[in-house]
Write a protein that holds these residues in place. Structure first.
Motif, PDB file in Angstrom:
ATOM      1  N   THR A  51     -10.701  -5.666  -4.882  1.00  0.00           N
ATOM      2  CA  THR A  51     -12.082  -6.140  -4.802  1.00  0.00           C
ATOM      3  C   THR A  51     -12.148  -7.295  -3.824  1.00  0.00           C
ATOM      4  N   ARG A  52     -13.299  -7.496  -3.237  1.00  0.00           N
ATOM      5  CA  ARG A  52     -13.529  -8.542  -2.251  1.00  0.00           C
ATOM      6  C   ARG A  52     -14.830  -9.262  -2.548  1.00  0.00           C
ATOM      7  N   GLU A  53     -14.966 -10.421  -1.996  1.00  0.00           N
ATOM      8  CA  GLU A  53     -16.170 -11.209  -2.214  1.00  0.00           C
ATOM      9  C   GLU A  53     -17.402 -10.523  -1.648  1.00  0.00           C
ATOM     10  N   PHE A  54     -17.276  -9.842  -0.513  1.00  0.00           N
ATOM     11  CA  PHE A  54     -18.426  -9.278   0.170  1.00  0.00           C
ATOM     12  C   PHE A  54     -18.485  -7.757   0.138  1.00  0.00           C
ATOM     13  N   VAL A  55     -17.549  -7.120  -0.518  1.00  0.00           N
ATOM     14  CA  VAL A  55     -17.592  -5.670  -0.694  1.00  0.00           C
ATOM     15  C   VAL A  55     -17.220  -5.367  -2.140  1.00  0.00           C
ATOM     16  N   SER A  56     -17.644  -4.201  -2.612  1.00  0.00           N
ATOM     17  CA  SER A  56     -17.452  -3.904  -4.027  1.00  0.00           C
ATOM     18  C   SER A  56     -16.049  -3.398  -4.355  1.00  0.00           C
ATOM     19  N   LEU A  57     -15.456  -2.606  -3.460  1.00  0.00           N
ATOM     20  CA  LEU A  57     -14.122  -2.071  -3.726  1.00  0.00           C
ATOM     21  C   LEU A  57     -13.430  -1.722  -2.416  1.00  0.00           C
ATOM     22  N   CYS A  58     -12.148  -2.024  -2.343  1.00  0.00           N
ATOM     23  CA  CYS A  58     -11.345  -1.674  -1.166  1.00  0.00           C
ATOM     24  C   CYS A  58     -10.150  -0.839  -1.616  1.00  0.00           C
ATOM     25  N   VAL A  59      -9.730   0.073  -0.770  1.00  0.00           N
ATOM     26  CA  VAL A  59      -8.518   0.831  -1.040  1.00  0.00           C
ATOM     27  C   VAL A  59      -7.600   0.751   0.177  1.00  0.00           C
ATOM     28  N   SER A  60      -6.296   0.780  -0.058  1.00  0.00           N
ATOM     29  CA  SER A  60      -5.338   0.537   1.016  1.00  0.00           C
ATOM     30  C   SER A  60      -4.213   1.560   1.027  1.00  0.00           C
ATOM     31  N   PRO A  61      -3.829   2.060   2.176  1.00  0.00           N
ATOM     32  CA  PRO A  61      -2.700   2.980   2.239  1.00  0.00           C
ATOM     33  C   PRO A  61      -1.352   2.279   2.105  1.00  0.00           C
ATOM     34  N   LEU A  62      -1.258   1.022   2.548  1.00  0.00           N
ATOM     35  CA  LEU A  62       0.016   0.300   2.509  1.00  0.00           C
ATOM     36  C   LEU A  62      -0.198  -1.143   2.068  1.00  0.00           C
ATOM     37  N   TRP A  63       0.716  -1.640   1.240  1.00  0.00           N
ATOM     38  CA  TRP A  63       0.724  -3.064   0.938  1.00  0.00           C
ATOM     39  C   TRP A  63       1.339  -3.828   2.098  1.00  0.00           C
ATOM     40  N   TYR A  64       0.937  -5.080   2.250  1.00  0.00           N
ATOM     41  CA  TYR A  64       1.432  -5.899   3.363  1.00  0.00           C
ATOM     42  C   TYR A  64       2.782  -6.513   2.985  1.00  0.00           C
ATOM     43  N   ARG A  65       3.790  -5.661   2.929  1.00  0.00           N
ATOM     44  CA  ARG A  65       5.156  -6.052   2.594  1.00  0.00           C
ATOM     45  C   ARG A  65       6.098  -5.427   3.612  1.00  0.00           C
ATOM     46  N   ASP A  66       7.323  -5.938   3.693  1.00  0.00           N
ATOM     47  CA  ASP A  66       8.288  -5.416   4.661  1.00  0.00           C
ATOM     48  C   ASP A  66       8.385  -3.896   4.563  1.00  0.00           C
ATOM     49  N   PRO A  67       8.413  -3.245   5.734  1.00  0.00           N
ATOM     50  CA  PRO A  67       8.448  -3.757   7.108  1.00  0.00           C
ATOM     51  C   PRO A  67       7.078  -3.813   7.788  1.00  0.00           C
ATOM     52  N   VAL A  68       6.001  -3.782   7.017  1.00  0.00           N
ATOM     53  CA  VAL A  68       4.660  -3.736   7.597  1.00  0.00           C
ATOM     54  C   VAL A  68       4.313  -4.978   8.418  1.00  0.00           C
ATOM     55  N   PRO A  69       4.556  -6.235   7.916  1.00  0.00           N
ATOM     56  CA  PRO A  69       4.157  -7.412   8.698  1.00  0.00           C
ATOM     57  C   PRO A  69       4.784  -7.467  10.087  1.00  0.00           C
ATOM     58  N   ALA A  70       6.086  -7.200  10.182  1.00  0.00           N
ATOM     59  CA  ALA A  70       6.757  -7.272  11.478  1.00  0.00           C
ATOM     60  C   ALA A  70       6.220  -6.207  12.433  1.00  0.00           C
ATOM     61  N   SER A  71       5.931  -5.036  11.897  1.00  0.00           N
ATOM     62  CA  SER A  71       5.378  -3.963  12.722  1.00  0.00           C
ATOM     63  C   SER A  71       4.025  -4.371  13.288  1.00  0.00           C
ATOM     64  N   PHE A  72       3.149  -4.882  12.427  1.00  0.00           N
ATOM     65  CA  PHE A  72       1.830  -5.238  12.912  1.00  0.00           C
ATOM     66  C   PHE A  72       1.876  -6.437  13.851  1.00  0.00           C
ATOM     67  N   HIS A  73       2.821  -7.360  13.641  1.00  0.00           N
ATOM     68  CA  HIS A  73       2.972  -8.499  14.546  1.00  0.00           C
ATOM     69  C   HIS A  73       3.354  -8.009  15.941  1.00  0.00           C
ATOM     70  N   ARG A  74       4.235  -7.016  16.017  1.00  0.00           N
ATOM     71  CA  ARG A  74       4.599  -6.457  17.325  1.00  0.00           C
ATOM     72  C   ARG A  74       3.388  -5.821  17.988  1.00  0.00           C
ATOM     73  N   TYR A  75       2.564  -5.168  17.189  1.00  0.00           N
ATOM     74  CA  TYR A  75       1.364  -4.526  17.724  1.00  0.00           C
ATOM     75  C   TYR A  75       0.368  -5.552  18.241  1.00  0.00           C
ATOM     76  N   LYS A  76       0.112  -6.558  17.427  1.00  0.00           N
ATOM     77  CA  LYS A  76      -0.943  -7.510  17.762  1.00  0.00           C
ATOM     78  C   LYS A  76      -0.538  -8.486  18.860  1.00  0.00           C
ATOM     79  N   PHE A  77       0.686  -8.972  18.820  1.00  0.00           N
ATOM     80  CA  PHE A  77       1.111 -10.013  19.753  1.00  0.00           C
ATOM     81  C   PHE A  77       2.172  -9.560  20.751  1.00  0.00           C
TER      82      PHE A  77
END
Length: 231
Positions: A51-77
């Motif tokens: 749940t979020r402050e500005f939306v009623s419900l969110c669903v996610s395919p992946l939790w932000y846990r290893d190795p996801v953060p490092a992968s996205f950091h390579r993508y973004k930066f």
């Protein structure tokens, strides 16, 4: 024939690697290796609901846990723009599972002109376009960032990040978005939440969020806000 030849040549010169672990991909693997496919921190069914402050419900395919953060950091930066295709595929599957028929428009939270020029690309735009392509749709530009402010990732707490984007974004064409249900793609939770209020104020019927850097790789609202929900 020529396109296939050059594709094979590129694979020989630059062997495709898994976007998460960096290992070489085997034949038949597309963006994610078999090992990561089974070991990634998948957010399955109700376990991925948020749940979020500005939306009623969110669903996610992946939790932000290893190795996801490092992968996205390579993508973004790190300039790994090719990762957007894989991330977009994951987002699109989540949309198909939870948001089919519940949005009218896909959009993103844009970088400022200066930040986009410095980085060379807008990572949220690429994510939105990749997800939209998988869905047989297109992403539409609905926001413009008027000011270049400090990067959200450089600020330490939620309050500063929220204050950092106040008055920064505008909706150039409110008539275009009035009454629409929107799927908003971004990689920072607080930024997406704040921009959701801007879009709602501009006349959107509801704002769903696809988010990439907080609890999960993408966090997609599966329900429109109820009439009594306060944005």
């Amino acid at each position: 024939m020529a396109a296939r030849f050059f594709s094979h040549l590129l694979d020989l010169l630059f062997p495709p690697r898994c976007v998460f672990c960096g290992g070489l991909l085997r034949r038949g693997e597309d963006g994610i290796c078999a090992r990561c496919q089974t070991s990634l921190p998948w957010a399955l069914e109700e376990a991925g609901e948020q749940t979020r402050e500005f939306v009623s419900l969110c669903v996610s395919p992946l939790w932000y846990r290893d190795p996801v953060p490092a992968s996205f950091h390579r993508y973004k930066f790190g300039g790994r723009t090719g990762y957007a295709k894989v991330y977009g595929r994951l987002m699109a599957q989540c949309v198909q599972d939870h948001l089919r028929g519940r949005y009218d428009l896909i959009t993103w939270v844009p970088l400022s002109d200066r930040r986009r020029k410095d980085r060379g690309y807008d990572q949220a735009f690429l994510l939105a376009q990749a997800a939209a392509l998988e869905l047989g749709d297109v992403a539409a530009e609905t926001l413009h960032k008027e000011q270049d402010v400090a990067a959200q990732s450089s600020l330490e707490d939620d309050a500063r990040r929220r204050a950092n984007v106040l008055g920064v974004y505008e909706v150039p064409d409110p008539e275009l978005v009035a009454g629409k249900r929107i799927l908003l793609v971004d990689d920072e939770r607080e930024l997406a939440d704040m921009v959701a209020t801007i879009l709602h104020g501009a006349g959107f019927a509801s704002v769903d969020i696809a988010n990439s850097s907080a609890e999960a790789l993408s966090s997609i609202a599966a329900r429109s806000a109820s009439p009594e929900h306060a944005y």
